[in-house]
Structure formats: structure tokens, C-alpha cells
Design a protein around this motif. Structure first.
Motif, PDB file in Angstrom:
ATOM      1  N   PHE A  25       0.314  -1.352  -0.045  1.00 20.16           N
ATOM      2  CA  PHE A  25       0.009  -0.061   0.094  1.00 20.16           C
ATOM      3  C   PHE A  25       0.989   1.271  -0.074  1.00 20.16           C
ATOM      4  CE2 PHE A  25       1.222  -1.012   4.208  1.00 20.16           C
ATOM      5  CZ  PHE A  25       1.459   0.930   5.001  1.00 20.16           C
TER       6      PHE A  25
ATOM      7  N   CYS B 254      -3.129   7.029   0.191  1.00 22.57           N
ATOM      8  CA  CYS B 254      -4.061   5.617   0.546  1.00 22.57           C
ATOM      9  C   CYS B 254      -4.766   5.164   2.181  1.00 22.57           C
ATOM     10  CB  CYS B 254      -5.230   5.107  -0.365  1.00 22.57           C
ATOM     11  SG  CYS B 254      -5.531   5.909  -2.390  1.00 22.57           S
TER      12      CYS B 254
ATOM     13  N   HIS C  94      -5.411  -0.093   4.257  1.00 22.87           N
ATOM     14  CA  HIS C  94      -7.293  -0.331   4.407  1.00 22.87           C
ATOM     15  C   HIS C  94      -7.822   0.228   3.090  1.00 22.87           C
ATOM     16  CE1 HIS C  94      -6.396  -1.888   8.334  1.00 22.87           C
ATOM     17  NE2 HIS C  94      -5.792  -0.346   8.585  1.00 22.87           N
ATOM     18  N   PHE C  95      -7.220   0.888   1.369  1.00 24.47           N
ATOM     19  CA  PHE C  95      -7.714   1.635   1.271  1.00 24.47           C
ATOM     20  C   PHE C  95      -6.908   2.195  -0.036  1.00 24.47           C
ATOM     21  CE2 PHE C  95      -9.201   5.136  -1.099  1.00 24.47           C
ATOM     22  CZ  PHE C  95     -10.837   4.384  -1.310  1.00 24.47           C
ATOM     23  N   CYS C  96      -6.884   0.690  -1.115  1.00 24.56           N
ATOM     24  CA  CYS C  96      -5.996   1.203  -1.673  1.00 24.56           C
ATOM     25  C   CYS C  96      -6.263   0.579  -3.153  1.00 24.56           C
ATOM     26  CB  CYS C  96      -4.663   0.260  -1.729  1.00 24.56           C
ATOM     27  SG  CYS C  96      -3.556   0.376  -2.789  1.00 24.56           S
ATOM     28  N   SER C  97      -6.581   1.576  -4.268  1.00 26.02           N
ATOM     29  CA  SER C  97      -7.315   0.969  -4.781  1.00 26.02           C
ATOM     30  C   SER C  97      -6.136   0.086  -6.522  1.00 26.02           C
ATOM     31  CB  SER C  97      -6.989   2.421  -6.361  1.00 26.02           C
ATOM     32  OG  SER C  97      -5.795   2.794  -6.555  1.00 26.02           O
TER      33      SER C  97
ATOM     34  N   ILE D 204      -7.527  -3.173  -4.322  1.00 26.86           N
ATOM     35  CA  ILE D 204      -8.299  -3.505  -5.136  1.00 26.86           C
ATOM     36  C   ILE D 204      -8.631  -4.380  -6.121  1.00 26.86           C
ATOM     37  CG2 ILE D 204     -10.425  -2.925  -5.491  1.00 26.86           C
ATOM     38  CD1 ILE D 204     -10.066  -0.932  -3.184  1.00 26.86           C
TER      39      ILE D 204
ATOM     40  N   SER E  36      -5.013  11.271   5.008  1.00 29.42           N
ATOM     41  CA  SER E  36      -5.175  10.070   5.201  1.00 29.42           C
ATOM     42  C   SER E  36      -5.701   9.704   6.250  1.00 29.42           C
ATOM     43  CB  SER E  36      -4.531   9.425   3.726  1.00 29.42           C
ATOM     44  OG  SER E  36      -3.470   9.200   4.454  1.00 29.42           O
TER      45      SER E  36
ATOM     46  N   ILE F 278      -7.182  -0.506 -12.651  1.00 29.71           N
ATOM     47  CA  ILE F 278      -7.884   0.435 -12.161  1.00 29.71           C
ATOM     48  C   ILE F 278      -7.238   1.445 -11.393  1.00 29.71           C
ATOM     49  CG2 ILE F 278      -9.705   1.676 -11.469  1.00 29.71           C
ATOM     50  CD1 ILE F 278     -11.374  -1.398 -12.640  1.00 29.71           C
TER      51      ILE F 278
ATOM     52  N   ARG G 198      -9.353   5.881  -6.954  1.00 34.24           N
ATOM     53  CA  ARG G 198     -10.282   4.869  -6.136  1.00 34.24           C
ATOM     54  C   ARG G 198     -11.352   4.443  -5.569  1.00 34.24           C
ATOM     55  NH1 ARG G 198      -7.474   8.589  -1.071  1.00 34.24           N
ATOM     56  NH2 ARG G 198      -7.430  10.140  -2.588  1.00 34.24           N
TER      57      ARG G 198
ATOM     58  N   SER H 232     -12.346   1.678  -8.869  1.00 31.72           N
ATOM     59  CA  SER H 232     -11.941   0.131  -8.223  1.00 31.72           C
ATOM     60  C   SER H 232     -12.515   0.076  -7.138  1.00 31.72           C
ATOM     61  CB  SER H 232     -10.569   0.091  -7.567  1.00 31.72           C
ATOM     62  OG  SER H 232     -10.058   1.459  -6.495  1.00 31.72           O
TER      63      SER H 232
END
Lengths: 637, 637
Positions: A583, A587, A590-593, A596, B246, B354, B357, B360
Motif C-alpha cells: 500500500f 490511501c 485499508h484502502f488501496c486502489s 482492489i 488519509s 484500475i 480509487r 476500483s
């Protein structure tokens, strides 16, 4: 005002920052048809893809390397001795030059004889060479005789950057190799505006391009230290960095440091624009330590010789200066021979008059004497000097616009036409020639510059300063001009002269030099990509793959400036573990394009929604075909 | 990892750097047809031309000013109270909105009721407004009814930048005034690719452009603090700055500071992309203190509400988030409604999948449920919310390319087509709409993006991120993308979303924000010049005249960043006397091309070689004609 630093020849040392190795990089040499053709490249190693993304190895990538022996740990560097002279045997074996007993210019002799300069002087252990009477020693002359010189072969190997070998290494890298090769080897077809870049550069192609004047190899016979390079629109776009002290500031040591710093970051050529005291000695130090071609503007020094009074310039003083500098090894001369008497009044209606120093000197001379410029009237004699040493012309744009207002005006375009006529004369003498271009030009008027130059100068290489696309950002003119440089490079300019953030405000220091160079490496590469230069996209693809796979170190190292990329990353996430984390700071964990996306791929593959499996198979077939077919996938539409 | 700074509402203060006056500048307000239309501009004073160059006065120039009350010495700034609400009377007098008893979203209510948040919370003294039942409060709706709102008039005055008055002040400035006006008022005709920018922006023209969807005025009825601005290709090109904390770093105070810093340097809009804790509270602080429109990506917050699990997102949660944010005053929402189920597998063949954010998140949701995106299926309901508060759509490009390799691919172009269809639906509801664009695109593929967007989205404003023209320069992506931004702005993009040097590497700090903004101001201005935006060249002309005349202070002050220009100059020549010297550090006192040019002019005039005298006369006549004819000289070919 900075006090000039004291410089002493006896204690001069190399700048340590210039000889640091690049991270995960190795200097390699590709051998040509003979053992003394050794072409340098930088090999960047990469780590394998993490298992969660496929686990494949990522073979090393080769990038163009202008840094010379400085980044070769096997080379011993002593700036007091200068670099080795790999070209010397090639020059000698041609048998068309002779060693002179010493400098033949009056000024060169006087400086050598002046005991007061001993503490500053570079101790050169050899004397200058010159063409034997009646001989022409230019690369263009050889090319037109059908001769492929070692310089040409060197350049062909250099321009190809081992792309075929890299692609083959991808295919051979494992079970997924063919897929990876297909992915990383593909690129968008370009829009080249008439450039015709072959898939592979051969020595014969180099010869042809030089013979027809569409490319030049700046390579004075008195600069045997260089690693040959080429400037032409069917080759990689090159960049030039200007250095040089002035009457106000800076010393010899600083200028040598700027040169080694500039080539570390990718300057293909360096121009020494010094105007202060000790121009002659400064130049000697720079040339002897430079593996890249060095350019100058001889009129600057000629003016010093007449105490700054332009009207007192004479052909004899100028001629002596050309010989002085040619015998030191300057590879190209900016000569403002297109500033004709009749064009000078055209500049009176400008907002910013004549901003080129050389142009304004010649304009003043013309008006003072009410005579045609001596550079113009003596042009054939200048050609005779150029061909005796293989100095290339950089026909100066003395009437380039200094503001958006003055772009593409009558004076500028009149001069360009004359530069085209002079090109024909230079070519009659087989003297290599490139053409300088503006300056300040709004985006939509850039193409006209390129089109007119190609037409009027018969495709001689164009070499532009920027252009700056707006005047309103002093302090950021690397950016105002980087925009214009990328654009004109795309349209066909062969070499981009950098502009630093200090433009219009002060003399660039090392940080400014680096900022200017990186900006122009970006512009040149953006142009290569847009032209569809075969293989230009390999580095983008490799870096983007590293980025997507969270290979942080590889992302840094494949970039133009690994130091800055790493430092920026570490500002937010300094821990070493963050560099292997899947990561990033944008982001958080816990939140990563990208993460994902990977899940989307897996989901797609597992659920049968995606076509990835079929796709991979298809790409694999394509990739094998591609390598067998000689890398033709580059050209896929 | 930086520890988040502690933030306490009770002690929050404005960043001192944001309220410093600009040198030689004055905040002025232009009054419209009613006293409460007060349009801010920055007036930059200049010194007279030195006597040696003519001695004429140089009237002040007016530049676009996004900095809001922060640079108004008469304004008292208290970030705890927020800004004044100049738009409130306009909203109230329309009589189509009603004051709500409090937030109507579940989340908004819960946050307001949570005592643990008291120390962080901005103490808003009013409650949200919403359209009365059955009413539509968008600027597009008014425009289509033929109503010219105060916002539209404000914008017309703002876009004209007092150009006519400036030109008249030049003519009136003295005996040489007409000549100076002619010189400084002229500009190159542009190449506009179909844009049609009138010589003068009228309120009626603003209305027309908004009515036909070719421009938007982001102006939520709950953001009465803003100074209205417009986004459309027949207006000045705008820029957007992204800020936002973030989960990893940054605090509320820092984000407010970044906003005030961003608008100081010229951000026309700011997007708050926070993803960490306290998104709701951070946003409130930013909006209450922002004189520029604020955008968000509501799906980020919705995702936080379901613990980061995209598959658990529901329409109800998303809907509540839209209302929550609309009632805070967000002016535009990025909504990735074009990421349709069928397009997701198209991304499997990409190099970098993708990278958006929002894209995705939606892709993951679609695959998890194997259903069409709820943003797409509920699009008309979203329109109903948007029009009740006048939130504009920024239709997100969730499938934008994340690498040169992926540029202009099937997935990207499929989504663009869908965005065009959604635009028609939004327009059916009179909801203002702009379209987001890429991303990473090589120079030669940029035009295709613009052409397709104009065609498929019926000229709705395009709002692009860069695009980056190469992937190989992490640490310098403001520059790789500034090149692309200038280019796509020239082709017709209405707003450029900045990229900072930290892109791909970390979160931007204040220095990165400034570097990104200045780069994008350059790109936007280069685009305005190339399009031939009437009057865009005035600032270039004024600055270049100052430069030519060695008015150093004026050169600094007319630039985008006076602080940096001055600091750079002073590094080489720090003495104050150097700022009035008729030479600069590049050449030193004895050798100066500008000085020589001046001598050339004088010589030419004196000796009769030049035509300057005649020329000046000619220009004088032209200039008078020009001002009498209503500034038509702009358009001269």
C-alpha cells in the motif's frame, strides 16, 4: 554577490556527488565489431514480482548513460589528468590528421606562454591535431565517402539500448515470460510528422543520416575523450545543458563540477558559455574532463578580447578565436552568421529587441560599420576551419524572440531563411550543421517554427532553447519551456537546450542544473514516446509494472531521479518496511486502489467473468510471434 | 510516519503565510449592477520606465485573484467563525429554498449529536438550506429560464479582468501612451479548435453557456461563502488543487492550511479527498473557510462508513452521504457512475488495472454482486439530490489509464461514452455537469481524448488530471503532467486538476501544493495564450516589457510567484542596488544583450537606418483606433 571560489590546478578534485553509483545499477559496456568500441549503458536491476502478483522475475533494463567514466567504479578519475581518450586510435588510424607542435592561434600561444596562468592551467600532455593539408576530417565527409566510422558504429549500438536483448530476456525469464514480454514490449504507434525512425539503428543508417545532413556527430578530433553521440530527428531526442561563469560570479572548479553533475543526470551535450576571465583555461578543464561533446559561442570570447566593444571586433580576432577553441577540442560552435545588416532594423518594432547575446553583438557591429556581418561574408573561410578539426556548426538564432510578443516575427523568420542558405554552403564543405531555434513561442505557434525549419534548412537538425510558452513565471522557466520543448521535440526537434529555474534571474547553481536537466529529460522522453520512437515505452512499461506491483525500490530506480523519488516517499512513510508494503501513503493500508484492482482480477478470473485467462494465452502466443518476428510488435497499430 | 498534529477547534488560527499581502499589490473590488456584487481582483502596481528607456509611466495591471478575503487587509479573518457569506442574499432573494431545522442526513445528525466531537467541530451558526419541494435551484435551471443571476454577472466581470480599463489607462498614461497601449495590447491570434471566446464576457454570454451545458458554475446553496467562478472552454482555463488527509497522516488544521495556501497561489477550486477519520468535520472546516468551490468524492466517505468493504456499500448509505455533504455545502461531487459492470473485465488486460480509487471501489462492488453499479441504476435519484442543493456533477473517470501503456484503451473509452449518456440525463434535470478525464496519456494521443469528449459529452466541460505524458519521472510528475495539461487545455479542457511532485510517492505538503499550483497556472495560461483567449497576453507583455527595461521589482511582481523570483535573483545579486541596475547576473555589467539592443535602437533611430520613429507613429495611430474601436486589436491577424 558570491565571492569567486579560489581554484588551484594542483589541488583540483572530482566532485564526489558525480561519482556515486546509481542504486541497483551497473555500468556495462557493449562491445562492437572491434574491442575498442565499448558502448556504455546503465543496467538497472529489478526485484522479482511479489508472489501475490505472479512471482515472475523482472530482468534488468538498460538505459542511455551520459555519465561517462565517472560512474564506472573501475575507472580511476583524476580531473588534473583528464579522461582517457578512447577515440584517439580511431582518429590516428584514419591517417588524415597531423600533430601540431603546439597551439597555432596567437591567443592559444600567448596563454600557454603566460607564467601567471600556471596555477590555473590544465597540464595537457599532448599537442593539438589538425587535418593534413587538403584533407577534410568531418564525420559528414567520411559518411559521404561511404565510410562507416567507429563513431558511427558506436552510436548505432548506443541508440538501440540493447532492446532486443532485453525483450529476449523477458521471454526467457520463466513460464510467464512470453506474456510479460508481450506486455512490456508493446507500445503505442506514434505520430512522427515525417520522421522515419527504423526499428533498429544500424551503423549504415547512421552513416546515411549523417551523409544527407539529417544528423550530426559532434566530435572534434581534439576531443578524443568523448563517447560519440548523434543529433538528428530519426534518433533519440537529446538535451543540452548550458554552464559557464560570468564576469560576476563562479570559478573554474565550479564549472567542472556543473559539467560532471549535468552529465550524471543526463545531459547529452554541454555548452560552456563562460564570459568572465579565464575563459580559455576554464574551457580546457571542462573539455579534458568531458565525455560528452562541448559547444561554445566563440563571439563571447572574441568580445572579451576587444574589451567588450562590439564595434572593435574584427574577422582576424574572431578567426584566431575559432582556431584557438578548435584546437582545444570544442565540438560545436554557435555562430550567428544569420544576423544580417538588413534584418537588424526589423527588431526595432519588437517588445524585447534582440535578446541573444551573440545576436546583439553582431547587430551592433553591423550598425557601427554599416556593413554586412563578417560572419556572413567570411562564412566559407569559417567552413575551412571547421572541416580541419571537425567542428560542427550550430547556426545561431541571434534574432530569436525574447518574449511571447516577438514570437515568429519578421526578423526571426528572415534569419531562419538565411540559416537555410548557410546550411547549403556548409554542406558543400561537408561540414556538419545544426540550426538553433527559439526562444519564447506560444504553444500554437511552435509547429510553424518546426515546419519552416525543416523546409528551409533541408532537414538539418533543429536545436531549440525551450521554447518558453509563456513569460509570466520567472523562477519556473524550466517548466514554461519544458512544455514547449516536449512539443517541439515531438514535432521533430533533434536536441533541446535546457532552461533552468534561474533563467532571467541569475546563474544556475548545481540544484538548478539538475532541475533543468530532469525537466528536459522528461520533455525529450515525452517527445520520443509521441514520435513513436521504437522502444521508448519500454522504460515507462517497466516502471509502471513496478509501481502496480508495489515494487517501491524498482519504481524509484527506474525513474530519472531515484534519489528524489526515494526521499519523497520516505517523507511520508520512512520505514523500510513501507517499501515492501502493498500500500502507499496516499490511501493507507485499508484502502488501496491497486490492491482492489488485483482483487478484481482474481475475482474475475475465478468467477469466469473475466477473460484474463484467455487473454493471457492470446498474449503469450502473440509475444512468441513477436520475438520470432524480430520485435515487430513495436509497430502494431 | 508523521504523527498527526493535534487540532483543537477552540484555538484554531489562520496560517500567517496565507494572509501576507503580495508585493506592490492591492486587493480591489469591481462593483457590478448592485452594490453587493463586488468582484475581487489583484491590482499590481509598476514603476515607471527608466528615463533611459523612455520614462513613461506603467499603469497597474489587474490579475485574477482566487485568494479571497485572506489577502484583503480590511477583512478580519477568524477561521473559527469562517468567512462572510456574500452569496446569501442572492440565494435568499430567489425565494426557492427553505431553511432546514438541521442536517437531514442520518450521518450528519449523528455527528452533530456526538459529544466526543465537540472539541473538533466547527461551530456553524446556521442550518442547511434545500430547494423548496418541486423547485430546482441550479444555475443551469435559472439560465434555461433566461434568468441572469448575480453569480453570472459576478463571473462576467471577473473573467474580463478590467482589460478595457487597463488598455485605456495605458493610452491615457502620457505622450507615449498610445504607442505603449498598442504594444502591450496586442496579442497573437490563437488556434482554438472550435472554442468561441468573445472579446468581452457579458452576463448574458455566461447565461447562454451555462444554459447549453458548455460551462458550469459550481455553487451549492449551502456554500454562500464563495466568490463565484465558471468552468467552461470559452472562459479562462481553471485549475483544481487536491488536498485531504488519509488514514496515515495529516490533521484538520493542516488541511485548512493547505486550502488557504492553495488559493493564495491560484487554485480556482479545491477538492477535499480526505479518507481518514473525521472526514465530516475536516470538510466542514474547509468549506466554511473557502472562498472557492469545494469538490469531494462521496464514495470515499461511504466506504469508510462500511469499514472499507466495498461489497457492503449500499445505495442507502451512499444516498445519505450525498445529502450529508450537500448540506455542508460541497459544490461538486465526483461520481463514478460510468464504471459499468460490463466494462470491468476490459481492465484485466491492462498493465496497471484500475487506478482510480472510486473506480476500483465500484468495480469491486459490481463484481461482488454481479450487478450493475448502483450509481448508474440510481442516477436519476442522484440528479434529484443534486438539483435540490445545486451540486454539480463531476462525472468521474473511474477507468482512467494509470500508465502510458493503458492510455485510450477500450475500458477508458467505453466509460467516456457512458459519461456522455449520463450527461444527457443530468441535463434533463438541469443539473450542471462536467466530465473527468485522464490520467496518463502520451502527447500524441491527447487530442483523441479531447475530440471524443467534446463529441460524446456534447461539449460539457472537460476536467482532466494532467495527463502525465510519461511514467518515468516519479518525483517530477507535476512536470510530466504539466506538459499534458497545457496541451489538453489548449485543445479545449476547461479545468486542469493539478498533480504535485509527490504524486505516486506520498501526500503533498505545502511546498508540493505550491509547486503543483504554479505548474498548473503555467499550463492553464499557456493554454489560454494558445487558444487566443482575448487579453491573455497582457500579462506576458507587461512582464516582458518590465524585463526588457530592467524593472526587476516589476518583473518579480508581475510573475506567478514574486517570492521565488526575488529569492532567485538575490542568490546571485543580493544587493538592493542590483535591482535597479541595468544589467543582470547572467552577463554582468559590461556585457548585456538587452543593453546592446537598446543601443542598437538608439543607433538605428539616430542614423536613420532604423524605422523606429515612423514605426512609433504608426503604432500610435493604430493604438488610438484600437481603443476607439473597442479593443478589437486583440483579434488582428
Amino acid at each position: 554577490m558570491n565571492a569567486p571560489l579560489k581554484f588551484e590546478a594542483a589541488t583540483a578534485t572530482v566532485d564526489q556527488a558525480a561519482i556515486e553509483p546509481f542504486p541497483n545499477s551497473r555500468k556495462v559496456y557493449i562491445e562492437g565489431s572491434r574491442p575498442d568500441i565499448r558502448v556504455p549503458m546503465r543496467e538497472i536491476s529489478q526485484s522479482p514480482t511479489p508472489d501475490s502478483f505472479g512471482g515472475e522475475p523482472n530482468p534488468p533494463l538498460f538505459v542511455y548513460d551520459t555519465s561517462g567514466p565517472y560512474t564506472d567504479p573501475a575507472a580511476s578519475i583524476d580531473v588534473r589528468r583528464g579522461l582517457n581518450t578512447p577515440r584517439l586510435p580511431w582518429i590516428l588510424e584514419r591517417g588524415d590528421t597531423e600533430e601540431l607542435p603546439g597551439p597555432t592561434s596567437d591567443y592559444g600561444k600567448a596563454r600557454l606562454a603566460d607564467p601567471a596562468l600556471a596555477a590555473l592551467r590544465f597540464e595537457l600532455q599532448r599537442t593539438p591535431r589538425r587535418a593534413k593539408p587538403g584533407r577534410n576530417v568531418t564525420q559528414m565527409h567520411y559518411a559521404r565517402q561511404g565510410i562507416i566510422t567507429p563513431e558511427m558504429e558506436f552510436i548505432a549500438l548506443r541508440e538501440n539500448l540493447r532492446r532486443k536483448e532485453y525483450l529476449a530476456s523477458l521471454v526467457d525469464s520463466g513460464p510467464m515470460g512470453a506474456r510479460v514480454a508481450s506486455l512490456l514490449g508493446r507500445q503505442h504507434p506514434g505520430q512522427s510528422f515525417g520522421a522515419s525512425i527504423p526499428l533498429e539503428i544500424t551503423p549504415g543508417f547512421v552513416r546515411e543520416e549523417v551523409a544527407r545532413g539529417r544528423a550530426i556527430i559532434p566530435a572534434n578530433i581534439n576531443h578524443p575523450e568523448i563517447e560519440p553521440m548523434i543529433i538528428g530527428r530519426n534518433f533519440l531526442v537529446k538535451i543540452n545543458a548550458n554552464i559557464g561563469n560570468s564576469a560576476v560570479t563562479s570559478s573554474i572548479g565550479e564549472e567542472v563540477e556543473k559539467m560532471t553533475w549535468a552529465i550524471r543526470w543526463g545531459a547529452d551535450n554541454v555548452m560552456d558559455l563562460s564570459t568572465g576571465k579565464h575563459i580559455h583555461e576554464t574551457r580546457e578543464w571542462i573539455i579534458r574532463n568531458s565525455p560528452v561533446p562541448i559547444g561554445t559561442v566563440p563571439i563571447y570570447q572574441a568580445l572579451e578580447k576587444v574589451g567588450g566593444k562590439a564595434e572593435e571586433l574584427t574577422w582576424d580576432i574572431y578567426r584566431d578565436t575559432l582556431i584557438e577553441q578548435a584546437e582545444q577540442g570544442v565540438d560545436y560552435f554557435t555562430i550567428h552568421a544569420g544576423v544580417r545588416l538588413a534584418y537588424v532594423p526589423m527588431t526595432a518594432k519588437r517588445l524585447t529587441g534582440i535578446v541573444s547575446r551573440g545576436g546583439s553583438i553582431m547587430a551592433k557591429w553591423c550598425l557601427a560599420h554599416h556593413r554586412e556581418s563578417f560572419l556572413y561574408t567570411h562564412f566559407e573561410e569559417i567552413c575551412e576551419i571547421m572541416k580541419a578539426y571537425d567542428v560542427s556548426f550550430s547556426l545561431g538564432d541571434g534574432l530569436r524572440p525574447g518574449s511571447i510578443y516577438d514570437a515568429n516575427d519578421e526578423a526571426q523568420l528572415a534569419e531562419l531563411k538565411t540559416l537555410g542558405e548557410l546550411t547549403q554552403i556548409a554542406w558543400k564543405h561537408d561540414v556538419q550543421t545544426m540550426i538553433e531555434g527559439p526562444g519564447h513561442v506560444p504553444l500554437h505557434l511552435i509547429k510553424e517554427n518546426m515546419d519552416l525549419q525543416l523546409e528551409q534548412c533541408s532537414e538539418a537538425p533543429f536545436y531549440t532553447l525551450g521554447p518558453l510558452t509563456t513569460d509570466i513565471a520567472p523562477g519556473y522557466d524550466h517548466i514554461t519551456s519544458g512544455i514547449g520543448a516536449a512539443t517541439i521535440g515531438w514535432y521533430g526537434t533533434a536536441m533541446l537546450c535546457y532552461v533552468t529555474p534561474k533563467e532571467h534571474l541569475g546563474l544556475p547553481d548545481k540544484q538548478d542544473v539538475k532541475d533543468g536537466i530532469i525537466t528536459y529529460k522528461i520533455a525529450a522522453h515525452a517527445a520520443d514516446l509521441a514520435k513513436g520512437h521504437p522502444g521508448a515505452q519500454l522504460r515507462d512499461n517497466a516502471l509502471s509494472k513496478a509501481r502496480f506491483e508495489f515494487r517501491w525500490e524498482d519504481q524509484f530506480n527506474l525513474g530519472l531521479d531515484p534519489d528524489k523519488a526515494r526521499a519523497f516517499h520516505d517523507e511520508t512513510l520512512p520505514k523500510d518496511s513501507a517499501k515492501v508494503a502493498h500500500f502507499c501513503s496516499m490511501c493507507g493500508p485499508h484502502f488501496c486502489s491497486m490492491k482492489i484492482t488485483q482483487e478484481v482480477r482474481e475475482y474475475a478470473a475465478a468467477s469466469g467473468v473475466g477473460e484474463e485467462t484467455a487473454l493471457r494465452q492470446g498474449m503469450q502466443e502473440k509475444a512468441i510471434e513477436f520475438v520470432r518476428g524480430g520485435a515487430k510488435l513495436y509497430r502494431e497499430v
